[in-house]
Design a protein around this motif. Structure first.
Motif, PDB file in Angstrom:
ATOM      1  N   UNK A 157       2.584  -0.467  -2.870  1.00 14.80           N
ATOM      2  CA  UNK A 157       1.361  -0.559  -3.382  1.00 14.80           C
ATOM      3  C   UNK A 157       0.446   0.881  -2.990  1.00 14.80           C
ATOM      4  N   UNK A 158       1.244   1.670  -2.136  1.00 12.74           N
ATOM      5  CA  UNK A 158       0.595   3.125  -1.656  1.00 12.74           C
ATOM      6  C   UNK A 158       0.064   2.644  -0.479  1.00 12.74           C
ATOM      7  N   UNK A 159       0.281   1.634   0.655  1.00 14.97           N
ATOM      8  CA  UNK A 159      -0.377   1.469   1.796  1.00 14.97           C
ATOM      9  C   UNK A 159       0.579   2.024   2.754  1.00 14.97           C
ATOM     10  N   UNK A 160       0.225   3.022   3.567  1.00 14.40           N
ATOM     11  CA  UNK A 160       1.236   3.728   4.614  1.00 14.40           C
ATOM     12  C   UNK A 160       1.440   2.598   5.676  1.00 14.40           C
ATOM     13  N   UNK A 161       2.582   2.833   6.153  1.00 18.31           N
ATOM     14  CA  UNK A 161       3.152   1.792   7.152  1.00 18.31           C
ATOM     15  C   UNK A 161       3.656   2.514   8.439  1.00 18.31           C
TER      16      UNK A 161
END
Length: 758
Positions: free
Chosen positions: A655-659
């Motif tokens: 979804x484009x969320x950095x981890x």
């Protein structure tokens, strides 16, 4: 008077006989025969303590009477004083070496002591004296069954029945052996023969119902338990088994009532307490479940797998009181090769890869898997395609299915034929429908016994069997212990070793299993070049409106999130999170609400660490598209340790969320690094928790740095291997081809390295 008493005794008039024996003893307290015979009457009355006392007094007066010694030993055995009983049987045989009764009794008590070879030798000595004695063949069959020598046991029971055709005990023992041999239809016929001769034989009814449950014929099993309980309503083991099958049927309230009835009869019944706890957990009555598990552990702390089961439950509700002591106790028991925990229950603990392997090996040995006749490992000829069998409980709207759906659809059908063996229910959901279309054949195997599944896989001539469960919920490791295929593979569902000699390979990558950790895996490693994790690039993200307010999130706050299952939240990582929240003013932590008890406990833990519990937010479970869309409301995903986010991390990245992750020491704790490497963001892998904490604070304080990461992620999402389903499918297929080539060449399984695509 003694002759009169003995005559009455032999006619079964034991009260009158006892009265005369007492008169004799009153006149002569040292009358050994009267003491002994009165002791026999007390034994018949099941007054065991009195019987032992009276026979002991008789033996003190006449210590060389072999008959006294044998029956005194039998009374001691009934009181489970097995070592004392054995001494008396040996003394009797020293006096009368040809006493068949003494040899039989000695064999029985040796069986109680688990000295099975010695017990067998004792029965064989007796058979040399009485080769036509049916009871001896029956007892010999029992020992053979205990030794798992089922064919020999069957022969012994058959010999007993040839001497006494209506011998119900032997018929019952024979049915149990046939069940052990997985000849289930023959076993059912055997139980039916017993019940024709003895319709009210409760143990046969119970064993027959147990077999029906093993065959997953739950409704028939329930009817069998009810029939047995109609005869013996106060039988707690039956009530627990009835509760188990009601739980299988999803009738949880009725299952709970059955366990409660069992506990009303035997308050300290550990198995009933554990199963009661499981049902209470499923009914969301967490406090009552905790009390049930704690009570079971207090009664029987060494009950198989209970310590790990209770630990996992505590982790699931984020109850961390005494957790270090709990883990330490389990660690010591594993070191002692004891049945401390089921393997999955330890993945989120700090235990080492060596200890996790030991736990898996101990667990597999405890399954007592019965291997079918050796499978022809030469391979099936006349086919130009390798036949793959995928086995899972999760061919439905489930994380495993979400990930493998693209793999199944993209398998090269010129090289592979792909068959599903589904152990789970037909949920008739969208993922299930997609998978049914993608597989070449979809087999409903959930109602089949383990043996029948293995035989069915053999019938379909599966070349490579892929176990997608490992030790996750609904797993059936005995299926693979029976050899479904020449090559068997552990993949995706379980991030660790199965500890099984019957699984040939585990699919991994160099990050999750570095070469120096190979020794902690029973399987050979099939290394994929990018990441072990297959992803489906067709997953849809909800296009609905993004609204923090609707999700209960503050509009202007920095939102850290972690949608992992709550059992992965360890106290150490939570301490880090709380320090991060303190350092980042106005920030909030958004978590999955796995259950209400966990949410309550996590807020209490936050308060205890000086953080306003209102800064801990919770999101309910949601469908896949909505779940994926939810990530767009967060700023940074904070990973857990020692069990990382797996599918949850790839969902965030998709979804484009950095981890932000931290590299752990075992497979479960190295997945985050594997995924971030595969999407070109290795800088988001912290080497330790100190660096992880500093990076979290830094990223929250530097929006431009975080924006740059998001931009890189947006590009890499379509250019790097992590979400390239076709590339990963080709790598997995190359691993299968390498396994098959070794097999066809007559070579044993060995480590495989799939070369990366140029």
């Amino acid at each position: 008077m003694l002759e009169q008493a003995l005559a009455l005794h032999q006619k079964g008039k034991i009260d009158a006989a006892a009265s005369l024996y007492l008169q004799i003893i009153a006149q002569n307290p040292d009358h050994a025969d009267a003491l002994y015979l009165l002791g026999m009457i007390e034994f018949q009355r099941r007054n065991n303590a009195a019987a032992i006392d009276l026979m002991g007094r008789a033996l003190a007066l006449n210590p060389h009477n072999a008959e006294y010694l044998v029956n005194y030993g039998i009374a001691l055995r009934r009181s489970e004083r097995f070592h004392e009983a054995l001494i008396n049987f040996d003394r009797a045989l020293a006096i009368r070496p040809d006493s068949v009764e003494a040899l039989i009794s000695r064999g029985n008590v040796l069986r109680n002591l688990n000295r099975l070879s010695d017990a067998l030798a004792s029965f064989d000595r007796a058979l040399a004296l009485r080769p036509d004695f049916a009871e001896l063949f029956y007892n010999r069959g029992l020992v053979m069954r205990d030794m798992l020598r089922f064919e020999d046991a069957l022969a012994s029971f058959d010999r007993a029945l040839s001497l006494r055709p209506a011998y119900t005990d032997a018929l019952h023992g024979r049915a149990l052996v046939l069940q052990g041999l997985m000849r289930f239809d023959d076993a059912l016929t055997g139980y039916d023969q017993v019940l024709v001769l003895q319709p009210d034989r409760v143990k046969a009814l119970a064993d027959r119902a147990n077999l029906l449950r093993e065959q997953r014929r739950f409704a028939d099993a329930l009817a069998g338990y009810d029939r047995a309980l109609a005869i013996k309503p106060d039988y707690p083991e039956l009530l627990v088994n009835r509760g188990n099958v009601l739980s299988d049927l999803g009738r949880l309230d009725e299952a709970l009532a059955s366990y409660e009835r069992a506990l009303g009869i035997r308050a300290d019944y550990t198995g009933a307490l554990i199963n009661r706890g499981n049902v209470l957990r499923d009914l969301k009555r967490f406090d009552d479940a905790a009390a049930s598990f704690d009570r079971a552990l207090a009664i029987q702390p060494d009950y198989p797998f209970l310590a790990g089961h209770r630990l996992y439950f505590k982790m699931s509700i984020c109850d961390w009181q005494g957790i270090e002591d709990d883990i330490g106790a389990i660690e010591r028991r594993i070191e002692a090769q004891q049945l401390a925990a089921m393997p999955f229950h330890l993945l989120a603990t700090p235990l080492s890869a060596f200890e996790q392997k030991s736990c898996s090996e101990i667990y597999m040995r405890a399954q007592n898997p019965q291997v079918l006749q050796a499978l022809d490992r030469t391979g099936h000829q006349g086919r130009n395609r390798i036949r793959l069998g995928y086995f899972s409980t999760d061919f439905r709207n489930h994380v495993v299915a979400d990930h493998i759906a693209g793999l199944i659809a993209q398998h090269d059908r010129t090289k592979f034929e792909v068959i599903a063996f589904s152990f789970g229910p037909n949920t008739r959901d969208s993922t299930r429908a997609r998978l049914e279309k993608s597989f070449d054949r979809f087999i409903e195997a959930g109602a089949f016994s383990d043996r029948d599944v293995a035989l069915l896989a053999r019938k379909f001539e599966i070349d490579i069997a892929i176990d997608l469960n490992g030790f996750t919920q609904g797993s059936r490791p005995r299926v693979f212990a029976m050899r479904t295929a020449p090559i068997q593979v552990n993949y995706f569902g379980y991030p660790g070793t199965t500890g099984s000699e019957h699984i040939d390979y585990i699919i991994a990558d160099p990050v999750v299993i570095p070469e120096d950790q190979r020794r902690y895996y029973r399987e050979k490693i099939a290394y994929l070049p990018d990441t072990y994790q297959i992803n489906d690039s067709q997953r849809l993200i909800s296009s609905g409106p993004i609204d923090r307010a609707a999700s209960g999130l503050p509009e202007g706050a920095f939102v850290f999130c972690c949608f992992n299952n709550n059992f992965k939240i360890a106290p150490e990582i939570f301490d880090v999170w709380m320090r991060v929240l303190k350092a980042v003013g106005g920030s909030v932590l958004w978590l999955l609400q796995d259950n209400a008890a966990a949410a309550k406990n996590l807020r209490a833990h936050a308060h205890a660490r000086g953080v306003d519990p209102k800064r801990i937010m919770f999101a309910p479970r949601a469908g896949l598209a909505e779940y994926l869309g939810r990530h767009r409301l967060a700023d940074l995903f904070l990973d857990t340790l020692p069990y990382n986010a797996h599918a949850t991390a790839s969902a965030a990245l998709w979804t484009g969320l950095p981890v932000l992750t931290c590299l752990g020491k075992t497979f479960p704790g190295r997945v985050g690094a594997s995924l971030l490497n595969a999407i070109g963001l290795p800088d988001l892998v912290a080497k330790d928790l100190g660096e992880y904490e500093a990076m979290a604070v830094d990223l929250a304080a530097n929006p431009q740095k975080l924006l740059a990461l998001r931009q890189t992620l947006a590009v890499n999402r379509t250019t790097h291997p992590l979400f390239d389903t076709a590339r990963c499918t080709r790598a997995i297929e190359q691993a299968y081809l390498s396994m098959w080539e070794r097999h066809q060449a007559g070579l044993a399984p060995d480590h495989i390295h799939v070369r990366p695509e140029v």
